[in-house]
Design an enzyme around this catalytic site. Structure first.
Site, PDB file in Angstrom:
ATOM      1  N   TYR A  38      31.321  23.660  -9.375  1.00  0.00           N
ATOM      2  CA  TYR A  38      32.441  22.830  -8.683  1.00  0.00           C
ATOM      3  C   TYR A  38      33.506  22.542  -9.732  1.00  0.00           C
ATOM      4  O   TYR A  38      34.623  22.774  -9.385  1.00  0.00           O
ATOM      5  CB  TYR A  38      31.914  21.746  -8.270  1.00  0.00           C
ATOM      6  N   SER A  90      40.417  18.219  -8.487  1.00  0.00           N
ATOM      7  CA  SER A  90      39.535  17.287  -8.829  1.00  0.00           C
ATOM      8  C   SER A  90      39.572  16.802 -10.189  1.00  0.00           C
ATOM      9  O   SER A  90      39.835  17.666 -11.067  1.00  0.00           O
ATOM     10  CB  SER A  90      37.852  17.870  -8.335  1.00  0.00           C
TER      11      SER A  90
HETATM   12  N1  LIG Z   1      35.174  13.294  -2.117  1.00  0.00           N
HETATM   13  C1  LIG Z   1      35.547  13.416  -3.396  1.00  0.00           C
HETATM   14  O1  LIG Z   1      34.912  12.443  -4.067  1.00  0.00           O
HETATM   15  C2  LIG Z   1      36.653  14.221  -3.884  1.00  0.00           C
HETATM   16  C3  LIG Z   1      36.921  14.244  -5.193  1.00  0.00           C
HETATM   17  C4  LIG Z   1      37.759  14.951  -5.671  1.00  0.00           C
HETATM   18  C5  LIG Z   1      37.960  16.300  -4.880  1.00  0.00           C
HETATM   19  N2  LIG Z   1      37.764  16.394  -3.668  1.00  0.00           N
HETATM   20  C6  LIG Z   1      38.180  17.511  -2.841  1.00  0.00           C
HETATM   21  O2  LIG Z   1      38.835  17.136  -1.774  1.00  0.00           O
HETATM   22  C7  LIG Z   1      38.669  18.169  -0.756  1.00  0.00           C
HETATM   23  C8  LIG Z   1      38.076  17.489   0.413  1.00  0.00           C
HETATM   24  O3  LIG Z   1      36.876  16.939   0.321  1.00  0.00           O
HETATM   25  P1  LIG Z   1      36.059  16.003   1.119  1.00  0.00           P
HETATM   26  O4  LIG Z   1      35.347  15.155   0.287  1.00  0.00           O
HETATM   27  O5  LIG Z   1      36.999  15.373   1.984  1.00  0.00           O
HETATM   28  O6  LIG Z   1      34.919  16.863   1.757  1.00  0.00           O
HETATM   29  P2  LIG Z   1      34.340  17.007   2.956  1.00  0.00           P
HETATM   30  O7  LIG Z   1      32.837  17.514   3.098  1.00  0.00           O
HETATM   31  O8  LIG Z   1      34.738  15.869   3.963  1.00  0.00           O
HETATM   32  O9  LIG Z   1      35.234  18.266   3.771  1.00  0.00           O
HETATM   33  C9  LIG Z   1      34.982  19.624   3.273  1.00  0.00           C
HETATM   34  C10 LIG Z   1      35.615  20.665   4.160  1.00  0.00           C
HETATM   35  O10 LIG Z   1      35.608  21.794   3.597  1.00  0.00           O
HETATM   36  C11 LIG Z   1      35.198  22.687   4.788  1.00  0.00           C
HETATM   37  N3  LIG Z   1      34.441  23.750   4.394  1.00  0.00           N
HETATM   38  C12 LIG Z   1      33.224  24.013   3.760  1.00  0.00           C
HETATM   39  N4  LIG Z   1      32.826  25.339   3.431  1.00  0.00           N
HETATM   40  C13 LIG Z   1      33.896  26.112   4.051  1.00  0.00           C
HETATM   41  C14 LIG Z   1      34.035  27.218   4.215  1.00  0.00           C
HETATM   42  N5  LIG Z   1      33.207  28.183   3.628  1.00  0.00           N
HETATM   43  N6  LIG Z   1      35.075  27.847   5.086  1.00  0.00           N
HETATM   44  C15 LIG Z   1      36.016  26.862   5.548  1.00  0.00           C
HETATM   45  N7  LIG Z   1      36.046  25.540   5.340  1.00  0.00           N
HETATM   46  C16 LIG Z   1      34.715  25.223   4.272  1.00  0.00           C
HETATM   47  C17 LIG Z   1      34.484  22.051   5.776  1.00  0.00           C
HETATM   48  O11 LIG Z   1      34.382  22.296   6.932  1.00  0.00           O
HETATM   49  C18 LIG Z   1      35.182  20.734   5.573  1.00  0.00           C
HETATM   50  O12 LIG Z   1      36.146  20.517   6.527  1.00  0.00           O
HETATM   51  C19 LIG Z   1      37.859  19.364  -1.436  1.00  0.00           C
HETATM   52  O13 LIG Z   1      38.709  20.172  -1.911  1.00  0.00           O
HETATM   53  C20 LIG Z   1      36.879  18.353  -2.369  1.00  0.00           C
HETATM   54  O14 LIG Z   1      36.763  19.255  -3.423  1.00  0.00           O
HETATM   55  C21 LIG Z   1      36.825  15.286  -3.001  1.00  0.00           C
END
Ligand SMILES: NC(=O)c1ccc[n+]([C@@H]2O[C@H](COP(=O)([O-])OP(=O)(O)OC[C@H]3O[C@@H](n4cnc5c(N)ncnc54)[C@H](O)[C@@H]3O)[C@@H](O)[C@H]2O)c1
Length: 242
Positions: free
Chosen positions: A147, A134
């Site tokens: 985070y 991130s």
């Molecule tokens: N959305 C953003 O702005 C953003 C920015 C930078 C990085 N990210 C990263 O991208 C990735 C996906 O994020 P997203 O925004 O699509 O989130 P999301 O909330 O849509 O998905 C998160 C996923 O993590 C899984 N998860 C949570 N706790 C868990 C556990 N204990 N065991 C197994 N799985 C678990 C959930 O089931 C889900 O499938 C993450 O690593 C997030 O940190 C997101």
């Protein structure tokens, strides 16, 4: 010499950990499937979203449970691409030590657990690992300190695993998305001042969509990236260069 830039993944086994919602993991899973790969996905929920249930084999897998992760991994013997996408964050709650530890356990140790448990299946395939970091790996975040620390750890872990597993023919890279419209960012997006500030600072003048991240995952998994390992590719609409 011409660069190989094929994004045809026919015959490849792809596993996306943390793809149960309409987020980045699901977009990456769909992109690999559209490119011909056999894709399976996991998440912490009992089921994934309805529109993906028919598309993918889905397993409920808690990445904080070491036995569960190793049991799951023991039934897979050939993984070409592992994408570690599972993560949690909760704005304003991360100064509580217990929650801080939980965030580290899911985001950082969870990525390591899955990669290490699947190391034999990745070795056999000379596979690729793609971790999702991130921008908060590099920027401070007063309301998401766990985070940020976890994602800095993911970026660092990526470098160490890239070195450790190069001898097995495994490449390990990371993607650092900027601000992306998903369920995880829903709470932060309720704050319109925050949302607008992101748009104003981003040269491409918008939040990202999950699909914006998928192309970089395909590139990192492809032979076009054959000499790329230990890297963290920023995909943020230019946010971090301002
Ligand atoms: N959305 C953003 O702005 C953003 C920015 C930078 C990085 N990210 C990263 O991208 C990735 C996906 O994020 P997203 O925004 O699509 O989130 P999301 O909330 O849509 O998905 C998160 C996923 O993590 C899984 N998860 C949570 N706790 C868990 C556990 N204990 N065991 C197994 N799985 C678990 C959930 O089931 C889900 O499938 C993450 O690593 C997030 O940190 C997101």
């Amino acid at each position: 010499m011409t660069a190989k830039a094929s994004f045809d993944f026919t015959g490849a086994n792809v596993l996306v950990i943390g793809a149960s919602r309409a987020g980045i993991g699901a977009a990456i899973a769909r992109a690999f499937q559209n490119a011909g790969a056999a894709v399976e996905i996991t998440g912490v929920e009992p089921e994934c979203i309805e529109e993906d249930a028919a598309r993918f084999d889905y397993t409920q897998l808690d990445v904080t449970d070491t036995n569960e992760v190793y049991d799951f991994a023991s039934t897979r013997d050939h993984i070409d691409v592992l994408v570690n996408c599972a993560a949690v964050t909760q704005r304003g709650k991360e100064m509580a030590p217990e929650f801080f530890s939980h965030v580290l356990d899911v985001n950082l140790t969870g990525s390591f657990r899955c990669a290490e448990a699947l190391h034999p299946a990745l070795s056999g395939a000379k596979g690729r690992v793609i971790n999702v970091a991130s921008m908060y790996a590099r920027f401070g975040s007063p309301r998401n300190p766990a985070y940020g620390a976890s994602k800095a750890g993911v970026e660092q872990l990526t470098k160490s695993l890239a070195i450790a597993w190069a001898k097995d023919g495994i490449r390990v890279n990371a993607i650092a998305p900027g601000f992306v419209v998903t369920e995880q960012s829903a709470r932060a997006r309720e704050d319109s001042i925050f949302t607008t500030a992101i748009e104003d600072r981003t040269p491409l003048a918008r939040w990202g969509h999950p699909e914006d991240i998928a192309g970089t995952a395909l590139f990192l998994a492809s032979d076009a990236a054959a000499f790329v390992t230990g890297a963290c590719v920023i995909v943020d609409g230019g946010y971090s260069v301002v």
